[in-house]
Design an enzyme around this catalytic site. Structure first.
Site, mmCIF file in Angstrom:
data_model
loop_
_atom_site.group_PDB
_atom_site.id
_atom_site.type_symbol
_atom_site.label_atom_id
_atom_site.label_comp_id
_atom_site.label_asym_id
_atom_site.label_seq_id
_atom_site.Cartn_x
_atom_site.Cartn_y
_atom_site.Cartn_z
ATOM 1 C CD GLU A 405 -16.258 55.983 85.523
ATOM 2 O OE1 GLU A 405 -15.436 56.590 86.223
ATOM 3 O OE2 GLU A 405 -17.379 55.622 85.939
ATOM 4 C CD GLN A 427 -23.118 52.040 87.659
ATOM 5 O OE1 GLN A 427 -22.917 53.013 88.369
ATOM 6 N NE2 GLN A 427 -22.966 50.796 88.078
ATOM 7 C CG PHE A 428 -25.950 56.006 83.701
ATOM 8 C CD1 PHE A 428 -27.255 56.098 83.217
ATOM 9 C CD2 PHE A 428 -25.732 55.372 84.913
ATOM 10 C CE1 PHE A 428 -28.320 55.565 83.945
ATOM 11 C CE2 PHE A 428 -26.789 54.837 85.648
ATOM 12 C CZ PHE A 428 -28.093 54.938 85.160
ATOM 13 C CB ALA A 429 -23.444 57.205 77.561
ATOM 14 C CG ASP A 430 -24.886 60.767 81.213
ATOM 15 O OD1 ASP A 430 -25.460 61.836 80.989
ATOM 16 O OD2 ASP A 430 -25.418 59.654 81.004
ATOM 17 C CG PHE A 431 -20.974 58.097 84.795
ATOM 18 C CD1 PHE A 431 -21.276 59.404 85.156
ATOM 19 C CD2 PHE A 431 -21.800 57.079 85.247
ATOM 20 C CE1 PHE A 431 -22.382 59.689 85.959
ATOM 21 C CE2 PHE A 431 -22.901 57.353 86.048
ATOM 22 C CZ PHE A 431 -23.197 58.656 86.410
ATOM 23 C CG HIS A 472 -27.861 59.436 85.716
ATOM 24 N ND1 HIS A 472 -27.448 60.412 86.579
ATOM 25 C CD2 HIS A 472 -27.331 58.275 86.198
ATOM 26 C CE1 HIS A 472 -26.725 59.881 87.560
ATOM 27 N NE2 HIS A 472 -26.631 58.586 87.345
#
Ligand SMILES: Cc1ncc(C[n+]2csc(CCOP(=O)(O)OP(=O)(O)O)c2C)c(N)n1
Ligand SMILES: [Mg+2]
Length: 666
Positions: A405, A427-431, A472
């Protein structure tokens, strides 16, 4: 007259002309003489901080002279020679260091923390490593424009321990980007010697692991540095690929001037002093009868005169006068991009389809817009938003990325420097945490620091209610609303998502675009089929009433709608914020002035969220209109859990109805 000793460095001038050999000398002498002057000024307390490149000039000068002026260089804090070789007027450099207006950052950032499109130099942010990913982005821009240009980026050996270095090399190799990664191994990173920094023989050896050809050069030998980089650059221009060079050199002064060099063994210092890149080269040029005392005197007189005059001009320039409006106006690039109206012709779409369609239409409108993300190409992304995009736009513009990222956000920054817009799919906002530094420090601050826009949209599939656990399910907008320089968009409906995404891509500022996963396939709406835009900073009034103002965004809007449907007697204004930065303060305030009651519903846990800020805003702006304390409803102060019964308990949804009724009864 200075003595001329025999050179301790083996030079081989090959077929270089005397003129080139002298130019190399002149270009090294210039930063050295500037530094000598700076040391005096530092002692006199006339400049604040100085990172010395004394002893490392051959690297900056050799690399810069090997590149064409149109090719970007990304220097670090010891690369004064890059700036002087590109012939930035000294007055401007001195003004930069003095924080004067004729510098490059209007007094907003110090020392070498600036870039200049005029000189194709992109200066560092303090965090060192991000430079390398940004170089990837510029190089990608060059590939997409097919202009045959090479990009050079610098790092100290300390900086190579950062993840950014590894990510950037990997991306450059996978994408065969024309970047020359230059490691200046000068023995220390602040006080840390190399043996405490890495555990391999040569940093150049790391190239192999990434599939990158690498070289070790004597960083104090200007001819070797210049000719080898020139040859490599020529080869990369014809056959784009990354190259890693480790320049062996030594840091002869303290990390910064005030910090000293007590921890450096004296013998080491003496040894490297004898390998001084300028002294030795000078001896060599004298022995070859290329440099004469007369030429030397001319150079030195000319450079010193330039230094003195430029310093006088810099000191004479009036100090910057602080002005709030000027500062606030430079946080975001203002832009007059065209607005497009929605057409009458509509089609029912789910949120996910609206985002996909909006993205596709933007790809059609902006012919060079690039999208990057994990698994977004043939696979279509984990949510299938980019399904079919490769077939339509090709792999050049729809780019699968490695899992990195940071490097990808930095690459997006580099593309923006090249004048190319990009959309990054997390891919997911968490990342986004793995790309957090470049988002909040590079993208967010670039325009304010030196008026370089970060024309990047980061798509953030977010949110709970999907039984996906702590990593996630987060809705992490509050990590970013805190940071000036970012715009934050958070649509709740397909129509808004499509129009706001088009605007986000048109906007030259960095935009984080939140897409709630639980809404992707559950919310449908008739959406105009054409390309249209929706302005930022305009909340939507979804319901009009008298008793209370409900303020929310994202999934919260739907929770509020459900609650109002269940309680038809409640007469409420329901405001969907749509964008959190900019925030539509006027509409919020006006509604609360009308209803006298306000409840803010947010999906994230309470503390430090947008609800708290809006609540504070209402206290300040509407206190005399309020009939009850402003109420915040948010999720629990825990991470978001996985299993349904825990997640339901966690989420604010279950608490909203009660809180609303309590507020109405107050
Ligand atoms: C992420 C981050 N951590 C720590 C620092 C503090 N810091 C600034 S320069 C530096 C040493 C860098 O060493 P190296 O990369 O070898 O470059 P050199 O100063 O030797 O040229 C450190 C620790 C920083 N600027 N950024
Ligand atoms: Mg170092």
């Amino acid at each position: 007259m200075p003595t001329i000793n025999k050179s301790k460095i083996d030079y081989n001038k090959r077929n270089l002309t005397d003129q080139t050999l002298l130019k190399l000398y002149y270009n090294m002498l210039k930063p050295r003489l500037i530094e000598e002057k700076m040391l005096i000024l530092l002692r006199q307390g006339k400049i604040s901080k100085w990172f010395s490149g004394i002893g490392q000039e051959a690297i900056s000068v050799g690399v810069t002279m090997a590149l064409k002026p149109s090719e970007y260089i990304l220097p670090m804090h010891r690369n004064l020679g890059v700036f002087t070789t590109r012939q930035i007027p000294l007055q401007r450099l001195f003004c930069q260091w003095q924080g004067k207006l004729s510098g490059f950052t209007k007094g907003r950032d110090r020392s070498f923390h600036f870039g200049s499109q005029e000189y194709n130099i992109i200066g560092m942010i303090s965090h060192l490593g991000p430079q390398m990913g940004v170089a990837d982005g510029i190089a990608l821009g060059n590939i997409l424009k097919n202009n045959g240009n090479v990009t050079a980026v610098f790092s100290g050996e300390g900086g190579t321990s950062e993840g950014d270095f590894h990510e950037a090399l990997n991306v450059a190799s996978v994408w065969q980007l024309p970047v020359i990664f230059c490691i200046e191994n000068n023995g220390y990173g602040l006080s840390t010697p190399t043996e405490e920094q890495y555990n391999c023989k040569h940093l150049a050896d790391r190239g192999k692991g990434y599939g990158i050809d690498s070289f070790i050069l004597d960083g104090n030998n200007i001819i070797e540095t210049y000719t080898k980089v020139q040859k490599l650059a020529e080869s990369i221009r014809k056959r784009p690929r990354p190259i890693l060079i480790e320049f062996k050199t030594f840091r002869r002064r303290g990390h910064e001037e005030a910090s000293g060099t007590k921890y450096v063994p004296e013998a080491l210092m003496t040894e490297w002093e004898s390998k001084d890149p300028i002294e030795n080269y000078r001896s060599y040029l004298f022995s070859e009868k290329i440099l004469t005392q007369q030429i030397e005197n001319t150079y030195s007189t000319e450079i010193k005169a330039d230094i003195e005059q430029s310093l006088a001009l810099a000191y004479a320039e009036p100090d910057i006068i602080a002005d709030e409006t000027t500062e606030l106006n430079d946080v975001y690039k203002s832009s007059n991009y065209e607005h497009f109206s929605p057409c009458e012709n509509k089609k029912e779409l789910r949120l996910i389809d609206a985002i996909s369609e909006g993205l596709k239409q933007s790809m059609e409108k902006h012919k060079d817009l690039v999208i990057m993300g994990q698994d977004i190409a043939e696979y279509g992304g984990v949510f299938k938003i980019t399904e079919g995009f490769v077939a339509q736009f090709g792999k050049g513009r729809v780019r699968n990325t490695p899992i990195c990222e940071s490097a990808i956000v930095e690459t997006a920054m580099g593309l923006s420097i090249s004048g190319i817009k990009s959309v990054v799919e997390m891919q997911f906002a968490d990342f986004a945490t793995s790309g957090f530094n470049p988002i909040v420090n590079y993208l967010a601050k670039s325009y304010y620091r030196w008026q370089q826009e970060a024309d990047v949209v980061i798509r953030m599939p977010c949110g709970g209610g999907v039984a996906a656990g702590p990593f996630h399910s987060q809705t992490n907008e509050a990590w970013f609303t805190k940071t000036p320089g970012l715009k934050i968009v958070y649509p709740a409906f397909p129509y808004d998502a499509k129009g706001l995404l088009a605007t986000a891509i048109n906007d030259p500022n960095p935009v984080l675009f939140f897409e709630h996963k639980a809404l992707y396939r559950s919310i449908r709406q008739d959406v105009p089929i054409n390309y249209f835009t929706i302005s930022f900073g305009e909340a939507a009034l979804l319901k009009e009433g008298e008793a209370v103002t409900i303020i929310s965004y994202g999934a919260g809007v739907h929770w509020a709608l459900e609650t109002l449907e269940k309680n038809p007697k409640i007469s409420a204004d329901l405001i969907d914020l749509r964008t959190l930065q900019p925030l539509d303060k006027d509409n919020i305030i006006n509604s609360v002035k009308k209803t006298g009651r306000a409840i803010i519903l947010q999906e994230d846990s309470l503390f430090g969220g947008i609800a708290s800020d809006i609540s504070a805003l209402l206290m300040e702006e509407c206190f005399e209109y309020l009939d009850a304390p402003v109420k915040r409803v948010a999720s629990m102060e825990t991470p978001i859990p996985f299993i349904n019964q825990l997640e339901t308990q966690y989420l604010a949804k279950s608490k909203f109805e009660n809180a609303l009724n309590e507020l109405l009864l107050y």
